[in-house]
Design an enzyme around this catalytic site. Structure first.
Site, PDB file in Angstrom:
ATOM      1  N   ASP A 118       2.149  -4.791 -13.980  1.00  0.00           N
ATOM      2  CA  ASP A 118       2.850  -6.039 -13.652  1.00  0.00           C
ATOM      3  C   ASP A 118       4.339  -5.856 -13.924  1.00  0.00           C
ATOM      4  OD1 ASP A 118       3.888  -8.585 -13.492  1.00  0.00           O
ATOM      5  OD2 ASP A 118       2.294  -9.520 -14.680  1.00  0.00           O
ATOM      6  N   ASP A 164       2.989  -1.268  -8.715  1.00  0.00           N
ATOM      7  CA  ASP A 164       2.323  -2.448  -8.138  1.00  0.00           C
ATOM      8  C   ASP A 164       1.200  -2.925  -9.040  1.00  0.00           C
ATOM      9  OD1 ASP A 164       2.433  -3.581  -4.977  1.00  0.00           O
ATOM     10  OD2 ASP A 164       0.657  -4.181  -6.129  1.00  0.00           O
ATOM     11  N   ASP A 166       9.940  -5.324  -2.632  1.00  0.00           N
ATOM     12  CA  ASP A 166       9.278  -6.059  -1.544  1.00  0.00           C
ATOM     13  C   ASP A 166       8.144  -6.889  -2.154  1.00  0.00           C
ATOM     14  OD1 ASP A 166       8.980  -6.707   1.159  1.00  0.00           O
ATOM     15  OD2 ASP A 166       7.536  -5.095   1.523  1.00  0.00           O
ATOM     16  N   LYS A 176      13.320  -8.880  -2.043  1.00  0.00           N
ATOM     17  CA  LYS A 176      12.842  -9.916  -1.115  1.00  0.00           C
ATOM     18  C   LYS A 176      12.720 -11.236  -1.863  1.00  0.00           C
ATOM     19  CE  LYS A 176       8.416  -9.835   0.305  1.00  0.00           C
ATOM     20  NZ  LYS A 176       7.406  -9.248   1.196  1.00  0.00           N
ATOM     21  N   PRO A 214       0.794  -1.235   0.000  1.00  0.00           N
ATOM     22  CA  PRO A 214       0.000   0.000   0.000  1.00  0.00           C
ATOM     23  C   PRO A 214       0.827   1.285   0.000  1.00  0.00           C
ATOM     24  CG  PRO A 214       0.043  -0.923   2.196  1.00  0.00           C
ATOM     25  CD  PRO A 214       0.772  -1.910   1.313  1.00  0.00           C
ATOM     26  N   GLY A 215       2.141   1.217   0.184  1.00  0.00           N
ATOM     27  CA  GLY A 215       2.932   2.436   0.045  1.00  0.00           C
ATOM     28  C   GLY A 215       3.817   2.803   1.227  1.00  0.00           C
ATOM     29  N   TRP A 267       6.847   1.570   2.130  1.00  0.00           N
ATOM     30  CA  TRP A 267       8.249   1.781   1.740  1.00  0.00           C
ATOM     31  C   TRP A 267       8.376   3.126   1.017  1.00  0.00           C
ATOM     32  CZ3 TRP A 267      11.848  -2.785   0.017  1.00  0.00           C
ATOM     33  CH2 TRP A 267      11.911  -3.730   1.038  1.00  0.00           C
TER      34      TRP A 267
HETATM   35  C1  LIG Z   1       4.451  -7.139   0.782  1.00  0.00           C
HETATM   36  S1  LIG Z   1       3.549  -6.185  -0.334  1.00  0.00           S
HETATM   37  C2  LIG Z   1       4.568  -4.756  -0.465  1.00  0.00           C
HETATM   38  C3  LIG Z   1       4.467  -3.816   0.688  1.00  0.00           C
HETATM   39  C4  LIG Z   1       5.160  -2.501   0.424  1.00  0.00           C
HETATM   40  N1  LIG Z   1       6.613  -2.668   0.433  1.00  0.00           N
HETATM   41  C5  LIG Z   1       4.825  -1.467   1.448  1.00  0.00           C
HETATM   42  O1  LIG Z   1       5.662  -1.176   2.287  1.00  0.00           O
HETATM   43  O2  LIG Z   1       3.709  -0.945   1.429  1.00  0.00           O
HETATM   44  C6  LIG Z   1       3.875  -7.006  -1.849  1.00  0.00           C
HETATM   45  C7  LIG Z   1       3.275  -6.348  -3.069  1.00  0.00           C
HETATM   46  O3  LIG Z   1       3.790  -6.971  -4.252  1.00  0.00           O
HETATM   47  C8  LIG Z   1       2.811  -6.766  -5.244  1.00  0.00           C
HETATM   48  N2  LIG Z   1       3.065  -7.608  -6.410  1.00  0.00           N
HETATM   49  C9  LIG Z   1       3.027  -8.952  -6.483  1.00  0.00           C
HETATM   50  N3  LIG Z   1       3.284  -9.366  -7.738  1.00  0.00           N
HETATM   51  C10 LIG Z   1       3.520  -8.255  -8.474  1.00  0.00           C
HETATM   52  C11 LIG Z   1       3.840  -8.030  -9.851  1.00  0.00           C
HETATM   53  N4  LIG Z   1       4.001  -9.052 -10.713  1.00  0.00           N
HETATM   54  N5  LIG Z   1       4.012  -6.758 -10.276  1.00  0.00           N
HETATM   55  C12 LIG Z   1       3.837  -5.729  -9.410  1.00  0.00           C
HETATM   56  N6  LIG Z   1       3.545  -5.868  -8.092  1.00  0.00           N
HETATM   57  C13 LIG Z   1       3.383  -7.120  -7.633  1.00  0.00           C
HETATM   58  C14 LIG Z   1       1.528  -7.108  -4.534  1.00  0.00           C
HETATM   59  O4  LIG Z   1       0.416  -6.593  -5.219  1.00  0.00           O
HETATM   60  C15 LIG Z   1       1.761  -6.459  -3.170  1.00  0.00           C
HETATM   61  O5  LIG Z   1       1.171  -5.196  -3.082  1.00  0.00           O
END
Ligand SMILES: C[S@@+](CC[C@H](N)C(=O)[O-])C[C@H]1O[C@@H](n2cnc3c(N)ncnc32)[C@H](O)[C@@H]1O
Length: 248
Positions: free
Chosen positions: A133, A116, A158, A198, A87-88, A90
């Site tokens: 994506d 994202d 992340d 990650k 959600p934002g 980082w």
């Molecule tokens: C753990 S969360 C990230 C949290 C973020 N670092 C924060 O601090 O708010 C992981 C994110 O990876 C995104 N995600 C997963 N696969 C993805 C892709 N192929 N392209 C873009 N984002 C992706 C998910 O939608 C999710 O919002």
């Protein structure tokens, strides 16, 4: 609400940490033991409490703060791509660290670009590419077009896919996502730049480490305290990107 909680429970631990702040804890009645355990863990988690107190969008902010405190990745003036930014939290940390709002006139002004698959609510000081994506080359082209001079100093990820619960499969999916970020880094990361991603630790972790060593002078594994010990999540930090031509 029980349905929503169930959906969250099926997502990977890292996502649970983030989505948790969008759930009004205590406001709903958990229907199953699993849901109750999840809610109790969230209510007791000091990082969830601290994220509320400090207005971070989720607890993962503390992972980046801790990694940066120890590893010194972020500088004012940096141009940073935040992959999997929703959600934002980082990005909130980044806006401050790179001075993208120019709040400190004594240092350079940086740039934050978050990307994202999901919608990311606007944040002053950051530009977001929602519903994109990061494994799609079309997204890479959009990133290049938005970056100042098409270049980044730091790429952070992340990102995490929705977990199937099959550990090796989930590991492999996240590894593949990180490999596509290496393609992005080959194109946009400046020589000397840094990369943090990650992964869920598993059989292919060394493949990623080897690919990072081909491209960067220094590669290490970090596990911040804010990352739950029971989680397979680790972060690979690569510093000093080699000259683009010698990395291929
Ligand atoms: C753990 S969360 C990230 C949290 C973020 N670092 C924060 O601090 O708010 C992981 C994110 O990876 C995104 N995600 C997963 N696969 C993805 C892709 N192929 N392209 C873009 N984002 C992706 C998910 O939608 C999710 O919002």
């Amino acid at each position: 609400m029980a349905a929503a909680v169930t959906r969250l429970w099926r997502t990977p631990p890292s996502l649970l940490h983030c989505r948790s702040l969008h759930v009004t804890l205590g406001a709903q009645k958990a229907k199953t033991g699993t849901e109750q355990i999840w809610l109790t863990r969230q209510q007791r988690d000091p990082y969830v409490k601290a994220a509320h107190a400090q207005n971070y969008r989720c607890r993962s902010a503390f992972k980046l703060l801790e990694i940066d405190k120890e590893q010194k990745i972020l500088q004012p003036g940096n141009r940073v791509v935040d992959c999997g930014a929703a959600p934002g939290a980082w990005s909130q940390v980044l806006v401050d660290k790179v001075n993208s709002l120019g709040q400190d006139p004594a240092v350079s002004v940086g740039f934050v670009l978050g990307v994202d698959l999901l919608h990311i609510s606007p944040l002053e000081g950051a530009i977001f590419l929602s519903k994109c994506d990061l494994t799609d080359p079309a997204t890479h082209r959009k990133i290049i077009a938005l970056l100042p001079c098409g270049e980044a100093d730091v790429i952070l990820s992340d990102m995490a896919p929705n977990a199937s619960g099959i550990r090796e499969l989930d590991h492999q999916r996240l590894v593949n996502m990180c490999l596509s970020l290496l393609d992005l880094s080959d194109v946009v990361l400046r020589p000397g730049g840094s990369f943090l991603c990650k992964i869920w630790d598993g059989g292919e972790s060394n493949l990623i480490r080897d690919k990072l060593r081909q491209r960067f002078q220094h590669v290490k594994t970090v596990k911040p305290k804010a990352s739950r010990t029971e989680s397979a999540e680790i972060y690979l930090l690569a510093k000093s990107h080699k000259n683009k031509k010698s990395s291929n």
